[in-house]
Design an enzyme around this catalytic site. Structure first.
Site, PDB file in Angstrom:
ATOM      1  N   GLY A   1     -36.530  27.395  33.509  1.00  0.00           N
ATOM      2  CA  GLY A   1     -35.138  27.406  34.537  1.00  0.00           C
ATOM      3  C   GLY A   1     -36.083  26.646  36.159  1.00  0.00           C
ATOM      4  O   GLY A   1     -37.250  27.608  36.400  1.00  0.00           O
TER       5      GLY A   1
ATOM      6  N   SER B   1     -37.774  14.757  46.400  1.00  0.00           N
ATOM      7  CA  SER B   1     -38.170  13.611  45.656  1.00  0.00           C
ATOM      8  C   SER B   1     -37.525  12.878  46.565  1.00  0.00           C
ATOM      9  O   SER B   1     -36.034  12.658  47.679  1.00  0.00           O
ATOM     10  CB  SER B   1     -37.697  13.031  44.960  1.00  0.00           C
TER      11      SER B   1
ATOM     12  N   GLY C   1     -48.428  11.229  45.103  1.00  0.00           N
ATOM     13  CA  GLY C   1     -49.197  13.358  46.033  1.00  0.00           C
ATOM     14  C   GLY C   1     -47.661  13.549  47.247  1.00  0.00           C
ATOM     15  O   GLY C   1     -46.486  13.204  46.372  1.00  0.00           O
TER      16      GLY C   1
ATOM     17  N   ASP D   1     -40.668  21.709  40.008  1.00  0.00           N
ATOM     18  CA  ASP D   1     -40.885  22.917  40.176  1.00  0.00           C
ATOM     19  C   ASP D   1     -42.561  23.591  40.835  1.00  0.00           C
ATOM     20  O   ASP D   1     -42.798  25.038  41.828  1.00  0.00           O
ATOM     21  CB  ASP D   1     -40.480  23.817  39.444  1.00  0.00           C
TER      22      ASP D   1
ATOM     23  N   ASP E   1     -42.922  23.251  30.993  1.00  0.00           N
ATOM     24  CA  ASP E   1     -42.534  23.253  32.562  1.00  0.00           C
ATOM     25  C   ASP E   1     -43.277  24.267  33.176  1.00  0.00           C
ATOM     26  O   ASP E   1     -44.138  24.088  34.751  1.00  0.00           O
ATOM     27  CB  ASP E   1     -41.097  24.206  33.025  1.00  0.00           C
TER      28      ASP E   1
HETATM   29  P1  ADP Z   1     -39.814  15.496  40.277  1.00  0.00           P
HETATM   30  O1  ADP Z   1     -40.837  15.980  39.149  1.00  0.00           O
HETATM   31  O2  ADP Z   1     -39.152  16.738  40.949  1.00  0.00           O
HETATM   32  O3  ADP Z   1     -39.388  14.383  39.949  1.00  0.00           O
HETATM   33  P2  ADP Z   1     -42.686  14.508  41.407  1.00  0.00           P
HETATM   34  O4  ADP Z   1     -42.308  13.102  39.947  1.00  0.00           O
HETATM   35  O5  ADP Z   1     -42.635  13.377  42.918  1.00  0.00           O
HETATM   36  O6  ADP Z   1     -41.513  15.361  41.265  1.00  0.00           O
HETATM   37  O7  ADP Z   1     -43.540  15.098  40.738  1.00  0.00           O
HETATM   38  C1  ADP Z   1     -44.097  16.300  41.677  1.00  0.00           C
HETATM   39  C2  ADP Z   1     -45.795  16.314  42.424  1.00  0.00           C
HETATM   40  O8  ADP Z   1     -46.094  16.843  40.521  1.00  0.00           O
HETATM   41  C3  ADP Z   1     -45.617  15.579  43.514  1.00  0.00           C
HETATM   42  O9  ADP Z   1     -45.296  15.134  44.347  1.00  0.00           O
HETATM   43  C4  ADP Z   1     -47.168  15.262  42.144  1.00  0.00           C
HETATM   44  O10 ADP Z   1     -48.683  16.817  43.568  1.00  0.00           O
HETATM   45  C5  ADP Z   1     -47.169  15.956  41.451  1.00  0.00           C
HETATM   46  N1  ADP Z   1     -47.584  14.668  40.224  1.00  0.00           N
HETATM   47  C6  ADP Z   1     -46.039  14.061  39.602  1.00  0.00           C
HETATM   48  N2  ADP Z   1     -46.539  12.994  38.810  1.00  0.00           N
HETATM   49  C7  ADP Z   1     -48.050  13.044  39.236  1.00  0.00           C
HETATM   50  C8  ADP Z   1     -49.147  12.267  38.473  1.00  0.00           C
HETATM   51  N3  ADP Z   1     -48.265  11.369  37.490  1.00  0.00           N
HETATM   52  N4  ADP Z   1     -50.917  12.679  38.871  1.00  0.00           N
HETATM   53  C9  ADP Z   1     -51.059  13.756  39.682  1.00  0.00           C
HETATM   54  N5  ADP Z   1     -49.908  14.602  40.673  1.00  0.00           N
HETATM   55  C10 ADP Z   1     -48.885  13.938  39.869  1.00  0.00           C
HETATM   56  O1  KDG Z   2     -37.253  21.020  37.097  1.00  0.00           O
HETATM   57  C1  KDG Z   2     -37.001  20.742  35.464  1.00  0.00           C
HETATM   58  C2  KDG Z   2     -36.447  22.350  35.728  1.00  0.00           C
HETATM   59  O2  KDG Z   2     -36.031  21.546  35.955  1.00  0.00           O
HETATM   60  C3  KDG Z   2     -35.758  22.599  33.982  1.00  0.00           C
HETATM   61  O3  KDG Z   2     -36.238  22.390  32.914  1.00  0.00           O
HETATM   62  C4  KDG Z   2     -34.182  22.959  33.489  1.00  0.00           C
HETATM   63  O4  KDG Z   2     -33.707  24.217  35.416  1.00  0.00           O
HETATM   64  C5  KDG Z   2     -33.525  23.345  34.937  1.00  0.00           C
HETATM   65  C6  KDG Z   2     -32.422  21.722  34.770  1.00  0.00           C
HETATM   66  O5  KDG Z   2     -30.954  22.678  35.433  1.00  0.00           O
HETATM   67  O6  KDG Z   2     -32.759  21.387  34.752  1.00  0.00           O
END
Ligand code: ADP
Ligand code: KDG
Length: 319
Positions: free
Chosen positions: A32, A192, A233, A261, A297
């Site tokens: 979650g 994001s 990043g 998360d 996760d």
């Molecule tokens: P979400 O999972 O919420 O879509 P992101 O894909 O932007 O968010 O990833 C969240 C954070 O995880 C990024 O800001 C970065 O710090 C890290 N991250 C994501 N993808 C990579 C990667 N390919 N290599 C290194 N760090 C990553």
């Molecule tokens: O960020 C990952 C979570 O979002 C996922 O594992 C489960 O809380 C969740 C959702 O609603 O998708």
């Protein structure tokens, strides 16, 4: 009082390494967004509390057992006998594509109301962490999110909101109408780049779209905006005009679910430790990198003494 209070839905997860339709073997775990953040914080030694509802069933017992084992304070979590714990199935459909299926309509977590989180709010916290997922679960959870944000703001806590848009649960318009009224209470907004239009009208396809979306959020009352940029990043801006961008760590990508998360946990950890913004982003990127470089996760998230591990050369064996 704890360092961080959070609440939302934590589900049973069946993780399949292939397609369900041909009968791939599942690994079971729980996840979650909010409890992932709580686990990330607890691993780093912070006091994190998760207040949510689970059903009186085996998945609910696994949720509570897992959070307890991870050192998350669940004294304000509760069991509802009238509804089941939610569940989700994740198919690693092909190497780099995960497909999610939810069974969360009418789940115990969707019954949450403001009264359920009042005791946890009464205990106090330095930070309240909310995500856009909880409000999508139904009118009660949405009210609970609003009540918690107002309470935390009135008591001078830091309020963090991760937009975490889930299009399987609601449309961007629905999410926007639900989340925008919270902005005056929000201290730290995390999103994001592609989630900014959910909470800000200023976003267009123009070159400075992100810039203007962040301007609008800061004008709406948010104190700092953190934009996650995946493998690039993250970036930071605040109302005083400070800006920072910190590159991601270079790691082999294994499972990107949960990166956001983990990132939130790292950012909030930095905030609790009194780190300046660029160092908060660096810790957030470090946790995000741990999440993408490991399966699950939260399973691969670091303890505090492991924060420097990713600086080791590829292929290192620690002995
Ligand atoms: P979400 O999972 O919420 O879509 P992101 O894909 O932007 O968010 O990833 C969240 C954070 O995880 C990024 O800001 C970065 O710090 C890290 N991250 C994501 N993808 C990579 C990667 N390919 N290599 C290194 N760090 C990553
Ligand atoms: O960020 C990952 C979570 O979002 C996922 O594992 C489960 O809380 C969740 C959702 O609603 O998708």
């Amino acid at each position: 009082p704890v360092d961080v209070l959070t609440f939302g839905e934590t589900m049973l997860v069946a993780q399949l390494p292939g397609s369900l339709a041909v009968g791939a073997q599942a690994r079971t775990t729980v996840a979650g967004a909010e409890s992932n953040v709580a686990i990330g914080l607890a691993r780093l030694g912070h006091r994190a509390a998760w207040a949510g509802l689970v059903g009186d069933d085996e998945p609910g017992r696994l949720v509570l057992r897992t959070l307890r084992a991870e050192g998350v304070d669940i004294t304000r979590a509760a069991v509802r006998a009238t509804a089941p714990t939610g569940a989700m199935l994740r198919e690693q459909r092909v190497a780099d594509l995960v497909r999610v299926h939810y069974w969360r309509d009418g789940s115990a977590a969707s019954l949450l109301t403001p009264a359920d989180i009042e005791p946890a709010l009464g205990d106090g916290a330095r930070v309240l962490h909310l995500t856009g997922i909880t409000g999508a679960l139904g009118p009660g959870p949405l009210e609970a999110v609003g009540a918690a944000a107002a309470h935390a703001h009135a008591h001078g806590w830091t309020v963090a909101l991760d937009v975490n848009h889930r299009q399987r649960l609601w449309t961007a318009d629905e999410a926007g109408s639900a989340l925008r009224p919270l902005l005056p209470y929000v201290t730290v907004l995390i999103a994001s780049g592609d989630e900014l239009p959910v909470v800000s009208d200023a976003f267009t396809e123009s070159a400075d779209a992100e810039e203007r979306a962040v301007d609008a959020l800061l004008e709406a009352g948010v104190r700092e905006v953190v934009v996650k940029r995946g493998g690039e990043g993250a970036a930071f801006r605040d109302r005083r005009g400070a800006r920072h961008a910190v590159a991601a760590l270079r790691v082999p990508v294994r499972d990107t679910v949960g990166a956001g998360d983990a990132f939130c946990a790292g950012y909030l950890s930095g905030l609790l430790d009194g780190l300046p913004p660029a160092e908060r982003l660096a810790r957030a990127n470090t946790l995000g990198a741990f999440a993408v470089a490991s399966d699950g996760d939260w399973e691969g998230l670091p303890r505090r003494d492991e924060l420097g591990l990713l600086a080791a050369a590829p292929g290192t064996a620690i002995r």
